[in-house]
Write a protein that holds these residues in place. Sequence first.
Motif, PDB file in Angstrom:
ATOM      1  N   VAL A  53      14.072   0.751  -2.593  1.00 46.19           N
ATOM      2  CA  VAL A  53      14.276   2.197  -2.653  1.00 46.19           C
ATOM      3  C   VAL A  53      13.270   2.834  -3.613  1.00 46.19           C
ATOM      4  N   ALA A  54      13.024   2.203  -4.737  1.00 47.87           N
ATOM      5  CA  ALA A  54      12.033   2.735  -5.684  1.00 47.87           C
ATOM      6  C   ALA A  54      10.661   2.829  -5.028  1.00 47.87           C
ATOM      7  N   GLU A  55      10.256   1.803  -4.312  1.00 44.62           N
ATOM      8  CA  GLU A  55       8.963   1.831  -3.618  1.00 44.62           C
ATOM      9  C   GLU A  55       8.900   2.987  -2.621  1.00 44.62           C
ATOM     10  N   ILE A  56       9.967   3.206  -1.892  1.00 39.55           N
ATOM     11  CA  ILE A  56      10.018   4.316  -0.934  1.00 39.55           C
ATOM     12  C   ILE A  56       9.887   5.645  -1.669  1.00 39.55           C
ATOM     13  N   MET A  57      10.608   5.791  -2.763  1.00 41.52           N
ATOM     14  CA  MET A  57      10.664   7.081  -3.453  1.00 41.52           C
ATOM     15  C   MET A  57       9.395   7.415  -4.223  1.00 41.52           C
ATOM     16  N   ILE A  58       8.584   6.445  -4.587  1.00 45.36           N
ATOM     17  CA  ILE A  58       7.330   6.747  -5.288  1.00 45.36           C
ATOM     18  C   ILE A  58       6.515   7.740  -4.469  1.00 45.36           C
ATOM     19  N   GLU A  59       6.341   7.452  -3.201  1.00 49.34           N
ATOM     20  CA  GLU A  59       5.558   8.321  -2.317  1.00 49.34           C
ATOM     21  C   GLU A  59       6.120   9.741  -2.290  1.00 49.34           C
ATOM     22  N   HIS A  60       7.423   9.855  -2.153  1.00 46.79           N
ATOM     23  CA  HIS A  60       8.042  11.176  -2.019  1.00 46.79           C
ATOM     24  C   HIS A  60       8.000  11.959  -3.328  1.00 46.79           C
ATOM     25  N   HIS A  61       8.250  11.286  -4.440  1.00 47.65           N
ATOM     26  CA  HIS A  61       8.162  11.970  -5.730  1.00 47.65           C
ATOM     27  C   HIS A  61       6.726  12.393  -6.008  1.00 47.65           C
ATOM     28  N   LYS A  62       5.776  11.550  -5.683  1.00 47.03           N
ATOM     29  CA  LYS A  62       4.358  11.888  -5.892  1.00 47.03           C
ATOM     30  C   LYS A  62       3.971  13.095  -5.048  1.00 47.03           C
ATOM     31  N   THR A  63       4.390  13.111  -3.803  1.00 51.08           N
ATOM     32  CA  THR A  63       4.072  14.240  -2.927  1.00 51.08           C
ATOM     33  C   THR A  63       4.663  15.535  -3.476  1.00 51.08           C
ATOM     34  N   ALA A  64       5.942  15.512  -3.826  1.00 53.05           N
ATOM     35  CA  ALA A  64       6.592  16.724  -4.348  1.00 53.05           C
ATOM     36  C   ALA A  64       5.889  17.211  -5.612  1.00 53.05           C
ATOM     37  N   GLN A  65       5.562  16.290  -6.500  1.00 52.32           N
ATOM     38  CA  GLN A  65       4.912  16.664  -7.753  1.00 52.32           C
ATOM     39  C   GLN A  65       3.497  17.185  -7.526  1.00 52.32           C
ATOM     40  N   ASP A  66       2.717  16.470  -6.732  1.00 52.85           N
ATOM     41  CA  ASP A  66       1.325  16.865  -6.506  1.00 52.85           C
ATOM     42  C   ASP A  66       1.221  18.200  -5.774  1.00 52.85           C
ATOM     43  N   VAL A  67       2.022  18.375  -4.726  1.00 48.67           N
ATOM     44  CA  VAL A  67       1.941  19.613  -3.943  1.00 48.67           C
ATOM     45  C   VAL A  67       2.407  20.801  -4.778  1.00 48.67           C
ATOM     46  N   GLU A  68       3.507  20.639  -5.491  1.00 45.77           N
ATOM     47  CA  GLU A  68       4.003  21.745  -6.327  1.00 45.77           C
ATOM     48  C   GLU A  68       2.978  22.096  -7.403  1.00 45.77           C
ATOM     49  N   ARG A  69       2.435  21.106  -8.046  1.00 47.61           N
ATOM     50  CA  ARG A  69       1.452  21.326  -9.104  1.00 47.61           C
ATOM     51  C   ARG A  69       0.215  22.049  -8.555  1.00 47.61           C
ATOM     52  N   LYS A  70      -0.246  21.637  -7.380  1.00 49.38           N
ATOM     53  CA  LYS A  70      -1.436  22.256  -6.782  1.00 49.38           C
ATOM     54  C   LYS A  70      -1.168  23.705  -6.386  1.00 49.38           C
ATOM     55  N   LEU A  71      -0.028  23.949  -5.774  1.00 45.69           N
ATOM     56  CA  LEU A  71       0.304  25.326  -5.400  1.00 45.69           C
ATOM     57  C   LEU A  71       0.317  26.247  -6.623  1.00 45.69           C
ATOM     58  N   LEU A  72       0.905  25.785  -7.699  1.00 43.14           N
ATOM     59  CA  LEU A  72       0.950  26.584  -8.922  1.00 43.14           C
ATOM     60  C   LEU A  72      -0.441  26.772  -9.505  1.00 43.14           C
ATOM     61  N   ALA A  73      -1.242  25.715  -9.533  1.00 43.27           N
ATOM     62  CA  ALA A  73      -2.604  25.801 -10.057  1.00 43.27           C
ATOM     63  C   ALA A  73      -3.471  26.734  -9.221  1.00 43.27           C
ATOM     64  N   ASP A  74      -3.176  26.816  -7.929  1.00 42.59           N
ATOM     65  CA  ASP A  74      -3.940  27.687  -7.031  1.00 42.59           C
ATOM     66  C   ASP A  74      -3.464  29.140  -7.060  1.00 42.59           C
ATOM     67  N   GLY A  75      -2.499  29.434  -7.935  1.00 46.34           N
ATOM     68  CA  GLY A  75      -2.106  30.825  -8.129  1.00 46.34           C
ATOM     69  C   GLY A  75      -0.789  31.253  -7.515  1.00 46.34           C
ATOM     70  N   ALA A  76      -0.017  30.345  -6.977  1.00 47.13           N
ATOM     71  CA  ALA A  76       1.275  30.709  -6.380  1.00 47.13           C
ATOM     72  C   ALA A  76       2.339  30.800  -7.478  1.00 47.13           C
TER      73      ALA A  76
END
Length: 164
Positions: free
Chosen positions: A52-75
């Motif tokens: 389960v941890a291996e599965i969730m790494i991908e999903h947590h990384k995606t949520a974190q990276d996408v949210e961080r990028k959207l905010l950095a891009d001015g959203a």
Amino acid sequence: MITGILITDGGAHSPEDWALATAAMLMQAFEVKEGPRSAQLEIAKDRARARVAEIMIEHHKTAQDVERKLLADGAHDRCFCELNAAEHVEIDRCIKDIRDALQPLLDIVQTKEVKKGVFGVNVDTMGFEDHLMKIVKERVEIDLCSVMDIERKWHLDRNPHLKG
């Protein structure tokens, strides 16, 4: 609901930290009273926790990276919007992957020796798998939304003029 706390040293939690916490909290749904096959179940829990941890790494990384990028891009308005993990992660796929990883545990739970009165729910009236999948969905959504919330809070801390 199963709860837990992650502690940081002044930065965002890594996807690996989040994944391990999510997996550990999900395994609490399989808390077993002493009895026949409890050792077998504990070994299966350890294996499932890693999957389960291996599965969730991908999903947590995606949520974190996408949210961080959207905010950095001015959203910046995202900081004040409702959290929705499905914005960044295909929740149904995540739940299915976790369910598949939990199959060995479910196989043990379905045995008559373990089924009666071992878990925190009455498995005869509700159905353990239905109960478990409700817990999985809730836990995954809460943790992914927490990742997004933390990114938003860090963004606001770095941009205090937005709080205004």
